[in-house]
Design a protein around this motif. Structure first.
Motif, PDB file in Angstrom:
ATOM      1  N   LEU A   6       0.837  -1.205   0.000  1.00  0.00           N
ATOM      2  CA  LEU A   6       0.000   0.000   0.000  1.00  0.00           C
ATOM      3  C   LEU A   6       0.873   1.257   0.000  1.00  0.00           C
ATOM      4  CD1 LEU A   6      -2.855  -0.979   2.489  1.00  0.00           C
ATOM      5  CD2 LEU A   6      -2.818  -1.168  -0.008  1.00  0.00           C
ATOM      6  N   ARG A   7       1.982   1.205   0.709  1.00  0.00           N
ATOM      7  CA  ARG A   7       2.907   2.349   0.694  1.00  0.00           C
ATOM      8  C   ARG A   7       3.485   2.555  -0.708  1.00  0.00           C
ATOM      9  NH1 ARG A   7       4.317   4.117   5.774  1.00  0.00           N
ATOM     10  NH2 ARG A   7       3.955   2.665   7.506  1.00  0.00           N
ATOM     11  N   TYR A   8       3.801   1.468  -1.394  1.00  0.00           N
ATOM     12  CA  TYR A   8       4.316   1.583  -2.753  1.00  0.00           C
ATOM     13  C   TYR A   8       3.286   2.242  -3.670  1.00  0.00           C
ATOM     14  CZ  TYR A   8       8.045  -1.713  -1.442  1.00  0.00           C
ATOM     15  OH  TYR A   8       9.119  -2.340  -0.862  1.00  0.00           O
ATOM     16  N   LEU A   9       2.025   1.855  -3.510  1.00  0.00           N
ATOM     17  CA  LEU A   9       0.972   2.427  -4.351  1.00  0.00           C
ATOM     18  C   LEU A   9       0.811   3.920  -4.063  1.00  0.00           C
ATOM     19  CD1 LEU A   9      -1.280   2.118  -6.431  1.00  0.00           C
ATOM     20  CD2 LEU A   9      -2.816   1.462  -4.553  1.00  0.00           C
ATOM     21  N   VAL A  10       0.856   4.292  -2.796  1.00  0.00           N
ATOM     22  CA  VAL A  10       0.749   5.710  -2.427  1.00  0.00           C
ATOM     23  C   VAL A  10       1.924   6.497  -3.011  1.00  0.00           C
ATOM     24  CG1 VAL A  10       0.835   7.332  -0.497  1.00  0.00           C
ATOM     25  CG2 VAL A  10      -0.615   5.305  -0.346  1.00  0.00           C
ATOM     26  N   ALA A  11       3.120   5.939  -2.947  1.00  0.00           N
ATOM     27  CA  ALA A  11       4.292   6.611  -3.514  1.00  0.00           C
ATOM     28  C   ALA A  11       4.134   6.789  -5.018  1.00  0.00           C
ATOM     29  CB  ALA A  11       5.555   5.820  -3.195  1.00  0.00           C
ATOM     30  N   LEU A  12       3.606   5.775  -5.684  1.00  0.00           N
ATOM     31  CA  LEU A  12       3.405   5.870  -7.131  1.00  0.00           C
ATOM     32  C   LEU A  12       2.343   6.919  -7.458  1.00  0.00           C
ATOM     33  CD1 LEU A  12       4.363   4.649  -9.792  1.00  0.00           C
ATOM     34  CD2 LEU A  12       2.521   2.959  -9.611  1.00  0.00           C
ATOM     35  N   ALA A  13       1.308   6.996  -6.646  1.00  0.00           N
ATOM     36  CA  ALA A  13       0.271   8.015  -6.847  1.00  0.00           C
ATOM     37  C   ALA A  13       0.846   9.412  -6.653  1.00  0.00           C
ATOM     38  CB  ALA A  13      -0.890   7.774  -5.879  1.00  0.00           C
ATOM     39  N   ASP A  14       1.765   9.561  -5.723  1.00  0.00           N
ATOM     40  CA  ASP A  14       2.367  10.874  -5.453  1.00  0.00           C
ATOM     41  C   ASP A  14       3.331  11.303  -6.556  1.00  0.00           C
ATOM     42  OD1 ASP A  14       0.985  11.131  -3.107  1.00  0.00           O
ATOM     43  OD2 ASP A  14       2.619  10.426  -1.828  1.00  0.00           O
ATOM     44  N   HIS A  15       4.172  10.383  -7.013  1.00  0.00           N
ATOM     45  CA  HIS A  15       5.264  10.734  -7.930  1.00  0.00           C
ATOM     46  C   HIS A  15       4.920  10.495  -9.397  1.00  0.00           C
ATOM     47  CE1 HIS A  15       8.191  11.462  -4.728  1.00  0.00           C
ATOM     48  NE2 HIS A  15       7.642  10.438  -4.093  1.00  0.00           N
ATOM     49  N   LYS A  16       3.939   9.611  -9.657  1.00  0.00           N
ATOM     50  CA  LYS A  16       3.512   9.296 -11.029  1.00  0.00           C
ATOM     51  C   LYS A  16       4.698   8.905 -11.917  1.00  0.00           C
ATOM     52  CE  LYS A  16      -0.715  12.014 -10.854  1.00  0.00           C
ATOM     53  NZ  LYS A  16      -0.648  12.216  -9.394  1.00  0.00           N
ATOM     54  N   HIS A  17       5.637   8.189 -11.317  1.00  0.00           N
ATOM     55  CA  HIS A  17       6.836   7.750 -12.023  1.00  0.00           C
ATOM     56  C   HIS A  17       7.434   6.611 -11.217  1.00  0.00           C
ATOM     57  CE1 HIS A  17      11.021   7.813 -13.445  1.00  0.00           C
ATOM     58  NE2 HIS A  17      10.552   8.407 -14.541  1.00  0.00           N
ATOM     59  N   PHE A  18       7.662   5.454 -11.873  1.00  0.00           N
ATOM     60  CA  PHE A  18       8.136   4.283 -11.142  1.00  0.00           C
ATOM     61  C   PHE A  18       9.508   4.524 -10.506  1.00  0.00           C
ATOM     62  CE2 PHE A  18       4.829   1.924 -13.427  1.00  0.00           C
ATOM     63  CZ  PHE A  18       4.397   1.047 -12.436  1.00  0.00           C
ATOM     64  N   GLY A  19      10.403   5.170 -11.255  1.00  0.00           N
ATOM     65  CA  GLY A  19      11.744   5.403 -10.735  1.00  0.00           C
ATOM     66  C   GLY A  19      11.732   6.291  -9.508  1.00  0.00           C
ATOM     67  N   ARG A  20      11.012   7.420  -9.575  1.00  0.00           N
ATOM     68  CA  ARG A  20      10.978   8.335  -8.440  1.00  0.00           C
ATOM     69  C   ARG A  20      10.237   7.723  -7.259  1.00  0.00           C
ATOM     70  NH1 ARG A  20      10.376  12.138 -12.728  1.00  0.00           N
ATOM     71  NH2 ARG A  20       8.097  12.156 -12.528  1.00  0.00           N
ATOM     72  N   ALA A  21       9.153   6.977  -7.545  1.00  0.00           N
ATOM     73  CA  ALA A  21       8.419   6.319  -6.461  1.00  0.00           C
ATOM     74  C   ALA A  21       9.293   5.283  -5.769  1.00  0.00           C
ATOM     75  CB  ALA A  21       7.150   5.668  -7.014  1.00  0.00           C
ATOM     76  N   ALA A  22      10.084   4.538  -6.553  1.00  0.00           N
ATOM     77  CA  ALA A  22      10.978   3.537  -5.979  1.00  0.00           C
ATOM     78  C   ALA A  22      12.047   4.204  -5.114  1.00  0.00           C
ATOM     79  CB  ALA A  22      11.623   2.718  -7.094  1.00  0.00           C
ATOM     80  N   ALA A  23      12.609   5.311  -5.608  1.00  0.00           N
ATOM     81  CA  ALA A  23      13.629   6.027  -4.835  1.00  0.00           C
ATOM     82  C   ALA A  23      13.050   6.551  -3.526  1.00  0.00           C
ATOM     83  CB  ALA A  23      14.203   7.170  -5.668  1.00  0.00           C
ATOM     84  N   ALA A  24      11.830   7.075  -3.589  1.00  0.00           N
ATOM     85  CA  ALA A  24      11.196   7.587  -2.374  1.00  0.00           C
ATOM     86  C   ALA A  24      10.879   6.467  -1.399  1.00  0.00           C
ATOM     87  CB  ALA A  24       9.925   8.353  -2.733  1.00  0.00           C
ATOM     88  N   SER A  25      10.692   5.246  -1.917  1.00  0.00           N
ATOM     89  CA  SER A  25      10.367   4.092  -1.073  1.00  0.00           C
ATOM     90  C   SER A  25      11.611   3.303  -0.666  1.00  0.00           C
ATOM     91  CB  SER A  25       9.399   3.161  -1.813  1.00  0.00           C
ATOM     92  OG  SER A  25       8.223   3.847  -2.193  1.00  0.00           O
ATOM     93  N   PHE A  26      12.787   3.722  -1.146  1.00  0.00           N
ATOM     94  CA  PHE A  26      14.065   3.080  -0.826  1.00  0.00           C
ATOM     95  C   PHE A  26      14.107   1.621  -1.289  1.00  0.00           C
ATOM     96  CE2 PHE A  26      13.262   6.383   2.367  1.00  0.00           C
ATOM     97  CZ  PHE A  26      14.350   7.206   2.123  1.00  0.00           C
ATOM     98  N   VAL A  27      13.555   1.392  -2.485  1.00  0.00           N
ATOM     99  CA  VAL A  27      13.637   0.070  -3.106  1.00  0.00           C
ATOM    100  C   VAL A  27      14.021   0.262  -4.565  1.00  0.00           C
ATOM    101  CG1 VAL A  27      11.941  -0.982  -1.563  1.00  0.00           C
ATOM    102  CG2 VAL A  27      11.170   0.050  -3.718  1.00  0.00           C
ATOM    103  N   SER A  28      14.347  -0.840  -5.246  1.00  0.00           N
ATOM    104  CA  SER A  28      14.664  -0.753  -6.667  1.00  0.00           C
ATOM    105  C   SER A  28      13.376  -0.594  -7.465  1.00  0.00           C
ATOM    106  CB  SER A  28      15.404  -2.005  -7.124  1.00  0.00           C
ATOM    107  OG  SER A  28      14.551  -3.144  -7.057  1.00  0.00           O
ATOM    108  N   GLN A  29      13.504  -0.044  -8.682  1.00  0.00           N
ATOM    109  CA  GLN A  29      12.331   0.119  -9.538  1.00  0.00           C
ATOM    110  C   GLN A  29      11.684  -1.222  -9.879  1.00  0.00           C
ATOM    111  OE1 GLN A  29      12.790   2.874 -12.761  1.00  0.00           O
ATOM    112  NE2 GLN A  29      11.172   1.917 -13.986  1.00  0.00           N
ATOM    113  N   PRO A  30      12.439  -2.286 -10.233  1.00  0.00           N
ATOM    114  CA  PRO A  30      11.794  -3.574 -10.517  1.00  0.00           C
ATOM    115  C   PRO A  30      11.023  -4.122  -9.323  1.00  0.00           C
ATOM    116  CG  PRO A  30      14.018  -3.546 -11.395  1.00  0.00           C
ATOM    117  CD  PRO A  30      13.883  -2.312 -10.562  1.00  0.00           C
TER     118      PRO A  30
END
Length: 319
Positions: A6-30
């Motif tokens: 759910l945190r990953y989904l919220v990050a993706l909703a905020d950043h609208k970009h997989f790379g930036r959402a992954a960086a904000a979540s401290f995980v890899s994009q894949p």
């Protein structure tokens, strides 16, 4: 389904970009992409429209992301409630302020907050009022300083102080020979105002309507400092909040400031937070620090009297 996804989904909703959402979540994009796909499979709906350069949520994705945001916020509230039960005056507070208030209020209040709550980590976010309100409702801010009124039954507003407005005019303006004005004196003036989205613009328009004044067409400033510079350059006149002309803000020799004798225009500032927050008791104490600021911060000082009048008094004494 788990809280991490759910945190990953919220990050993706905020950043609208997989790379930036992954960086904000401290995980890899894949990793983030894989977990979002698993969430889609579990729910049986597409949450994301994937494009080469950006990401858009589907209607179902937006709805589920909003629900996920509320769930994540509630979990954070649970953690905050547990932590504050051990040490009510420590931890982190995310406080939002709008741009025409924050830079002028913070130098006066932050030292008092640090002295009163030495273990508190205060994270300050400067945004326009509508963004602060949205982030409060979403749980992304703990509290915000906003101008009243606030129309939301889910939010508590704690009044802090009333801040008068002053009229700023160029030294060449006829008003520069005066020490103060009546609100009706500006009826024929066209004021320089901020662009749409700033609450100070709406407040200034209310003053214009009350006085019968208008807005200077063809110009809208992006900041209070731009307004100040335009007045100094003899482009026009504007309203400035009192805190914006108090030290440590430098005075401009090209600007004359006037208070109002009657019907003093002002804005009422409150600290606002969710009624459901676990931090309510502490936020009341934090609000007291703002409320205890010296009253002279919010009054027009004698220094606003025009130089011509001061010179006349000096001459009379010498005679």
């Amino acid at each position: 389904m788990n809280l991490r996804d759910l945190r990953y989904l919220v990050a993706l909703a905020d950043h609208k970009h997989f790379g930036r959402a992954a960086a904000a979540s401290f995980v890899s994009q894949p990793t983030l992409s894989t977990q979002i796909r698993k969430l889609e499979e579990e729910l049986g709906v597409a949450l994301v429209e994937r494009a080469p350069r950006k990401v858009m949520l589907t209607p179902a994705g937006r709805d589920i992301a909003d629900r996920a945001r509320r769930i994540v916020a509630e979990v954070e509230q649970m953690r905050e409630a547990a932590r504050r039960s051990q040490d009510p005056e420590a931890g982190t507070v995310r406080l939002g302020l709008f741009p025409t208030l924050g830079p002028y209020l913070l130098p006066h209040v932050v030292p008092h907050i640090r002295a009163r709550f030495p273990k508190l980590e205060l994270l300050l976010v400067e945004e326009k009022s509508d963004i602060i309100l949205a982030r409060l409702r979403e749980g992304r801010l703990d509290a915000g300083l906003l101008a009243l009124p606030i129309h939301d039954d889910q939010l508590h507003a704690e009044f802090l102080f009333e801040e008068p407005f002053l009229l700023a005019v160029p030294q060449s303006h006829p008003f520069a020979k005066r020490a103060s004005l009546s609100i009706k004196d500006i009826a024929d003036q066209r004021l320089l105002l901020l662009e749409d989205g700033h609450c100070l613009r709406d407040q200034a328009l209310d003053v214009c309507q009350l006085a019968g004044a208008g807005e200077m067409s063809g110009f809208q400033a992006t900041s209070l400092e731009t307004l100040r510079q335009m007045v100094a350059a003899n482009v026009g006149v504007t309203l400035l909040p009192t805190l914006a002309v108090k030290p440590p803000v430098a005075r401009s020799k090209d600007i004359h400031l006037l208070g109002f004798r009657d019907s003093t225009p002002s804005r009422r500032i409150a600290m606002v937070w969710r009624r459901s927050t676990a931090m309510s008791a502490f936020l009341h104490h934090l609000a007291d620090v703002f409320r205890d600021l010296p009253p002279d911060l919010f009054t027009a000082s004698p220094e606003f009297a025009p130089p011509a009048r001061k010179l006349a008094k000096t001459t009379k004494k010498r005679a």
